[in-house]
Structure formats: C-alpha cells, structure tokens
Scaffold this motif. Structure first.
Motif, short mmCIF file in Angstrom:
data_model
loop_
_atom_site.label_atom_id
_atom_site.label_comp_id
_atom_site.label_asym_id
_atom_site.label_seq_id
_atom_site.Cartn_x
_atom_site.Cartn_y
_atom_site.Cartn_z
N SER A 14 31.45 27.01 32.19
CA SER A 14 32.10 26.16 31.19
C SER A 14 32.64 27.01 30.05
O SER A 14 33.77 26.82 29.59
CB SER A 14 31.10 25.12 30.66
N ALA A 15 31.83 27.97 29.59
CA ALA A 15 32.25 28.83 28.47
C ALA A 15 33.48 29.66 28.85
O ALA A 15 34.39 29.83 28.03
CB ALA A 15 31.10 29.75 28.07
N LYS A 16 33.53 30.16 30.08
CA LYS A 16 34.68 30.95 30.51
C LYS A 16 35.96 30.13 30.52
O LYS A 16 37.03 30.60 30.12
CB LYS A 16 34.42 31.55 31.89
N ALA A 17 35.85 28.88 30.97
CA ALA A 17 37.02 28.00 31.01
C ALA A 17 37.53 27.72 29.61
O ALA A 17 38.74 27.73 29.35
CB ALA A 17 36.67 26.70 31.73
N VAL B 180 33.47 19.69 24.86
CA VAL B 180 34.42 20.43 24.03
C VAL B 180 35.83 19.94 24.32
O VAL B 180 36.21 19.76 25.48
CB VAL B 180 34.31 21.95 24.29
N VAL B 181 36.59 19.71 23.26
CA VAL B 181 38.00 19.36 23.37
C VAL B 181 38.81 20.45 22.68
O VAL B 181 38.51 20.80 21.53
CB VAL B 181 38.29 17.99 22.72
N VAL B 182 39.80 21.00 23.39
CA VAL B 182 40.66 22.03 22.80
C VAL B 182 42.06 21.45 22.64
O VAL B 182 42.64 20.91 23.59
CB VAL B 182 40.69 23.30 23.68
N ILE B 183 42.58 21.58 21.42
CA ILE B 183 43.87 21.01 21.04
C ILE B 183 44.82 22.14 20.66
O ILE B 183 44.44 23.08 19.95
CB ILE B 183 43.69 20.04 19.85
N ASP B 184 46.08 22.06 21.13
CA ASP B 184 47.03 23.16 20.88
C ASP B 184 47.69 23.05 19.51
O ASP B 184 47.43 22.13 18.73
CB ASP B 184 48.06 23.24 22.00
#
Length: 373
Positions: free
Chosen positions: A358-361, A338-342
């Motif tokens: 992993s899900a919590k992070a 998973v990649v999270v982008i702002d």
C-alpha cells in the motif's frame, strides 16, 4: 458511535484458544517423551481443559500436515475431533465456557480444510445428490468466501458478476429448502458471501472517485496545526489520511506518512490527517489515549489528539470531522484510507489498508503528481 472496520483474521484467535501453558520445570522429565492425548483421557476428566486444548492442538497440527497431501482426509480428522469434543460433558463452569469456544475453533478448522478439499463444482454436485445435507451447503459458502475474498480489492470487476451468481444460487437453496437446517446453512452462507458483495460494491465506489473533484475541506476543528482552506490547497498535491487513534493498522502506517511529509512537503505535498471524536481522553501516566467512562468534551478530545500527534511525531495538521462529511464523500468504510489529490484538485488515488504494498502505491502516485519520477 459506530466504529470503522479494519481487517482481522481468525487464525490468531484460533491459536490463542489452542495455546497450552508452558511446561513447568517439574514437568520437564515427563514431557521429554510426549504422548498423544486420547479420547479416553478426555472422557475420564472432561473438566481438564488443558488436556482438551492439548488434544485439539495435536489434531490441528496433524491435520495441517495431512492437508498438504489429502485435504479431504484432514477434514475427516477434524470432524472426528469435533465429535470427541461434542461428547464431553464437563461439570465446571470454566470448563463449559472454554469447551464452547474450542468447539467453535473446530468449526473454523473444518472450514479451512474444506475450502482446500473440494472445488465449487464438486460441492454443487454433492448438494444436488444430497439436498437434505446442510453440511455441504455450509461448505459451499465457505468455499465461495475462500476463493473470492482475496480478489475483492485487486479483481473486483472480474468477480462482481460471478459473485452475484453465487448469491442467486444460495438464495435458491434457501427458498427451496425442505429442512430448517439446510435453510439456516444457506442463510449463513449468504451472510458471508453478502459481505463480499458489499465489499465489491465499495471497491467500485472507490474506483469511481478517481477523476472526481476533491470534496470541500470542511472540518469541525483542527489540531496540530493551523486550519487549512481550499484556497490554500490550490496547486498542491494533497494527501488525506483517514485514521482513528484506536486503529492499530492506522498507527502502523504513520512512519510512511511522516517520511512523505518530511521528504515532499517542500516540493508541493500537503498531508492532512482526518479523524473524528471517539470518546477518548489522554492518560498522562501511560502516555496514551484511553477510552473515557464519562462524556468527553470536544475540547478535551482535541487536547488528547494534540498529545497523540506529538507522541507519534506527526508534524502535519489533523482535521476533526465528527459529522463524517469527508468520510462520506470519499466512501470511507475501512481504515486506514489514503486519498491523493492532484494539483488541479482531482482525486487520483484511493488506497485502503497499511503495509508495504500500500505504501509503495501511495508514494509512487505522490512522485508522479509532483513530477518526481
């Protein structure tokens, strides 16, 4: 097409090899007072593979208990069991094939207990004292792997240089070896330790992504929703889920991703699945993807993906990227990733693997970027 890696362990295989068929009703009385299988019984009928399995299962259980107080004694016990199996000479093909697999399982057992029994320095001392003994070189590689593997993701910075030193040590053993056995053991250990060094390098690449601009959203096709553009994603928090339809851990992560999409979509989160073509069609009877023996057209695979998404109640678009443009940019080597982008279009989190931690992070980062906490 080369498939992406995801994590398996050797223990389930080991337990499968050692599995003994359930006792039948007619055997219940005899089983009421179980007796230990002896080496003499094995030698009496080496084709009785169920008996061999039972013997090794007993040895594994006993050694596991012994290792709690004396790991070195547990190693000796497994070595003795391995020697007993090495002496067996079955005549039936099925027994020969199974015995080969069981001998491999003995090696796995010995590796496990060896990593508990000696420290790296103790093994180094043994190698220095008996440089012709390939067993200690093999044990050294197993110990390095056992000590460093759990730290690859969390402490890769701390173990990078020590791992390089381990590689240099094993390379010197291989170069200086006087026997083919020692050289082979050193090269085998280098192969295992090399996997760790490559994993550390990958972790470094992933860490270096944080703060970088997101990649252009290039996709060959879109399913389960209308195509998205970079312009449409401006000002949004974006979650890219790299997955494959054959990946069990990927599928295990879907409930979390569904929940995030449902809970945060109206607050500015955009979820996008990212996958490729893997030669699968949809099995209408079994209601799941099936690998096709024939060439699958992009249109057929897109139709399969649409049904796959529906079967898992995924309500977000999926980008199909067979050229792996996105995967290469985001250094995807293991899935799920998973990649999270702002909202400014900068990468803020790269998370590999499934599970609650992993899900919590991931959710914590989503909340942070959305101003939810």
């Amino acid at each position: 097409m080369k498939q992406l890696r995801f994590v398996w362990t050797t223990l389930p295989l080991l337990f499968a090899l050692l599995a003994v068929p359930a006792i039948t009703r007619g055997e219940e009385e005899a089983a009421a007072e179980p007796t230990k299988v002896t080496v003499e019984q094995l030698n009496a009928d080496p084709n009785d593979i169920k008996l061999v399995q039972k013997y090794l299962q007993e040895q594994w259980k006993s050694a596991t208990e012994l290792a709690k107080t004396d790991a070195k004694a547990a190693v000796k016990q497994i070595e003795t069991a391995g020697a007993a199996l090495a002496d067996l000479q079955p005549t039936e093909d099925a027994a020969k094939a199974m015995l080969t697999r069981l001998r491999s399982s003995v090696a796995m057992m010995e590796d496990r207990f060896s990593s508990q029994a000696w420290s790296l320095e103790e093994i180094k001392a043994e190698i220095a004292a008996t440089p012709e003994d390939a067993v200690w070189v093999k044990r050294y590689g197993g110990k390095v792997y056992a000590e460093y593997a759990p730290k690859v993701r969390s402490d890769w910075k701390e173990i990078k240089e020590p791992l390089q030193a381990e590689v240099a040590y094993l390379e010197k053993i291989a170069a200086d070896a006087d026997s083919d056995e020692v050289k082979a053991a050193a090269e085998q250990s280098l192969t295992a330790v090399g996997r760790l060094t490559r994993s550390v390098e990958m972790q470094q690449r992933l860490a270096e992504l944080v703060g970088k601009p997101a990649a252009p959203l290039l996709a060959k096709a879109w399913v389960n929703g209308a195509p998205l553009t970079d312009e449409e994603l401006k000002g949004k928090v974006v979650l890219l889920d790299f997955f494959a339809i054959w990946c069990g851990p990927c599928i295990a992560s879907f409930p979390h991703i569904r929940e995030w999409n449902e809970h945060y979509a109206d607050k500015g989160l955009v979820v996008i699945g990212v996958t490729g073509y893997y030669g699968y069609d949809w099995d209408e009877e079994k209601k799941r993807p099936m690998r096709s023996q024939e060439e699958v057209s992009p249109e057929t695979e897109q139709a399969m993906l649409q049904k796959f998404a529906a079967s898992h109640e995924l309500k977000y678009p999926i980008a199909v990227d067979p050229e792996k443009n996105l995967s290469k940019y985001y250094a995807v080597s293991a899935i799920p990733q998973v990649v999270v982008i702002d909202r400014e279009g900068l990468v803020q989190l790269v998370q590999v693997g499934s599970g609650d931690a992993s899900a919590k992070a991931i959710e914590a980062k989503i909340k942070e970027l959305l101003g939810e906490g």
